[in-house]
Design a protein around this motif. Structure first.
Motif, PDB file in Angstrom:
ATOM      1  N   UNK A   1      41.485  26.702  36.436  1.00 48.44           N
ATOM      2  CA  UNK A   1      41.682  25.635  35.451  1.00 48.44           C
ATOM      3  C   UNK A   1      42.038  26.186  34.073  1.00 48.44           C
ATOM      4  N   UNK A   2      41.631  27.426  33.791  1.00 46.14           N
ATOM      5  CA  UNK A   2      41.863  27.994  32.456  1.00 46.14           C
ATOM      6  C   UNK A   2      42.857  29.153  32.437  1.00 46.14           C
ATOM      7  N   UNK A   3      43.442  29.467  33.577  1.00 51.95           N
ATOM      8  CA  UNK A   3      44.402  30.572  33.603  1.00 51.95           C
ATOM      9  C   UNK A   3      45.527  30.274  34.580  1.00 51.95           C
ATOM     10  N   UNK A   4      46.591  31.058  34.459  1.00 49.06           N
ATOM     11  CA  UNK A   4      47.724  30.881  35.365  1.00 49.06           C
ATOM     12  C   UNK A   4      47.465  31.486  36.733  1.00 49.06           C
ATOM     13  N   UNK A   5      46.669  32.548  36.762  1.00 52.16           N
ATOM     14  CA  UNK A   5      46.429  33.234  38.025  1.00 52.16           C
ATOM     15  C   UNK A   5      45.080  33.940  37.963  1.00 52.16           C
ATOM     16  N   UNK A   6      44.354  33.901  39.052  1.00 56.75           N
ATOM     17  CA  UNK A   6      43.088  34.609  39.155  1.00 56.75           C
ATOM     18  C   UNK A   6      43.269  35.748  40.136  1.00 56.75           C
ATOM     19  N   UNK A   7      42.947  36.944  39.685  1.00 55.39           N
ATOM     20  CA  UNK A   7      43.060  38.131  40.537  1.00 55.39           C
ATOM     21  C   UNK A   7      41.674  38.749  40.636  1.00 55.39           C
ATOM     22  N   UNK A   8      41.160  38.868  41.853  1.00 56.11           N
ATOM     23  CA  UNK A   8      39.853  39.470  42.089  1.00 56.11           C
ATOM     24  C   UNK A   8      39.999  40.979  42.177  1.00 56.11           C
ATOM     25  N   UNK A   9      39.272  41.686  41.337  1.00 58.59           N
ATOM     26  CA  UNK A   9      39.330  43.145  41.320  1.00 58.59           C
ATOM     27  C   UNK A   9      38.195  43.766  42.117  1.00 58.59           C
ATOM     28  N   UNK A  10      37.291  42.990  42.598  1.00 58.24           N
ATOM     29  CA  UNK A  10      36.254  43.334  43.567  1.00 58.24           C
ATOM     30  C   UNK A  10      35.170  44.300  43.115  1.00 58.24           C
ATOM     31  N   UNK A  11      35.095  44.588  41.837  1.00 57.85           N
ATOM     32  CA  UNK A  11      33.954  45.393  41.399  1.00 57.85           C
ATOM     33  C   UNK A  11      33.556  44.977  39.987  1.00 57.85           C
ATOM     34  N   UNK A  12      32.292  45.014  39.715  1.00 59.70           N
ATOM     35  CA  UNK A  12      31.763  44.636  38.411  1.00 59.70           C
ATOM     36  C   UNK A  12      32.338  45.554  37.331  1.00 59.70           C
ATOM     37  N   UNK A  13      32.789  44.960  36.243  1.00 63.32           N
ATOM     38  CA  UNK A  13      33.325  45.731  35.128  1.00 63.32           C
ATOM     39  C   UNK A  13      34.826  45.965  35.199  1.00 63.32           C
ATOM     40  N   UNK A  14      35.427  45.725  36.352  1.00 57.78           N
ATOM     41  CA  UNK A  14      36.857  45.986  36.508  1.00 57.78           C
ATOM     42  C   UNK A  14      37.696  45.083  35.605  1.00 57.78           C
ATOM     43  N   UNK A  15      37.238  43.857  35.382  1.00 57.61           N
ATOM     44  CA  UNK A  15      37.970  42.945  34.507  1.00 57.61           C
ATOM     45  C   UNK A  15      38.022  43.467  33.071  1.00 57.61           C
ATOM     46  N   UNK A  16      36.915  44.019  32.603  1.00 64.34           N
ATOM     47  CA  UNK A  16      36.882  44.581  31.252  1.00 64.34           C
ATOM     48  C   UNK A  16      37.809  45.782  31.134  1.00 64.34           C
ATOM     49  N   UNK A  17      37.833  46.609  32.174  1.00 65.97           N
ATOM     50  CA  UNK A  17      38.742  47.766  32.171  1.00 65.97           C
ATOM     51  C   UNK A  17      40.192  47.289  32.133  1.00 65.97           C
ATOM     52  N   UNK A  18      40.512  46.274  32.925  1.00 66.45           N
ATOM     53  CA  UNK A  18      41.885  45.770  32.946  1.00 66.45           C
ATOM     54  C   UNK A  18      42.263  45.113  31.625  1.00 66.45           C
ATOM     55  N   UNK A  19      41.317  44.464  30.962  1.00 65.26           N
ATOM     56  CA  UNK A  19      41.601  43.893  29.641  1.00 65.26           C
ATOM     57  C   UNK A  19      42.004  45.008  28.688  1.00 65.26           C
ATOM     58  N   UNK A  20      41.255  46.107  28.690  1.00 64.48           N
ATOM     59  CA  UNK A  20      41.599  47.241  27.829  1.00 64.48           C
ATOM     60  C   UNK A  20      42.944  47.849  28.214  1.00 64.48           C
ATOM     61  N   UNK A  21      43.176  47.980  29.514  1.00 62.55           N
ATOM     62  CA  UNK A  21      44.435  48.575  29.976  1.00 62.55           C
ATOM     63  C   UNK A  21      45.638  47.711  29.576  1.00 62.55           C
TER      64      UNK A  21
END
Length: 155
Positions: free
Chosen positions: A17-37
Motif C-alpha cells: 500500500x505504501x510502495x511500488x514493490x516489496x522485495x523480501x531480503x530474508x534476513x534481519x537488517x538486510x533492508x537497512x543495508x540495502x537502504x545504505x547501498x
C-alpha cells in the motif's frame, strides 16, 4: 496465534500500500543495508552529475542543454528526471535531502564496508566531497547543491 505466512501476508498488504514493490531480503537488517547501498549509489550519481555538468558548462554548454542530453542518455536514472528543477537551480527549491544527511549516510556506509571487508573507492571519493562541501557551508543545503559546490573549483 497466527501462522507466520499469515503475518507475512498482512505485512505485504501494508508494504504494498505504501510502495511500488516489496522485495523480501530474508534476513534481519538486510533492508537497512540495502537502504545504505542504494543511497550510496544515489550520492555517487549526484556527485558524478555535478562533475559532468561542471565540465559541460566549462565547455560552453548550458546547464539545461547538458541536462537534456543526460536524461536522454543511457545514464539517466529516474531521480534525475523528477529532481531536474533542483539540479538546475537548487536555491529556488525546498531542501529535500541535505548534504549533511548524505555525508552521514556515506560515513555509515563506509564503516559498514570496513566491517564487511569490502572496497568502496568511489564511495570514499563521494564521502570526501561531501565532507568538503559540508565544511564549506553546504551542510544544510539540498544534495543538488553539490553542483554549485563543484562549480566553485572551476576557473
Amino acid at each position: 496465534m497466527a501462522d507466520c505466512r499469515d503475518e507475512d501476508a498482512d505485512l505485504a498488504t501494508v508494504f504494498n500500500a505504501v510502495s511500488r514493490q516489496t522485495i523480501y531480503l530474508s534476513q534481519s537488517g538486510a533492508g537497512a543495508v540495502m537502504k545504505l547501498a542504494v543511497n550510496s549509489l544515489i550520492h555517487g550519481i549526484i556527485q558524478t552529475l555535478a562533475e559532468t555538468m561542471t565540465l559541460a558548462e566549462a565547455s560552453g554548454i548550458t546547464s539545461e542543454q547538458a541536462f537534456d542530453v543526460i536524461v536522454a542518455s543511457a545514464a539517466c536514472a529516474p531521480m534525475l528526471k523528477y529532481r531536474r528543477p533542483l539540479y538546475l537551480n537548487e536555491a529556488d527549491h525546498d531542501v529535500t535531502f541535505t548534504v549533511a544527511l548524505a555525508r552521514k549516510d556515506m560515513e555509515v556506509t563506509a564503516q559498514l564496508a570496513d566491517r564487511r571487508g569490502t572496497a568502496m573507492p568511489q564511495g570514499r571519493t563521494t564521502l570526501a566531497k561531501l565532507i568538503e562541501a559540508e565544511k564549506a557551508g553546504y551542510g544544510a543545503r539540498d544534495m543538488a547543491s553539490i553542483s554549485t559546490y563543484m562549480r566553485k573549483d572551476t576557473p
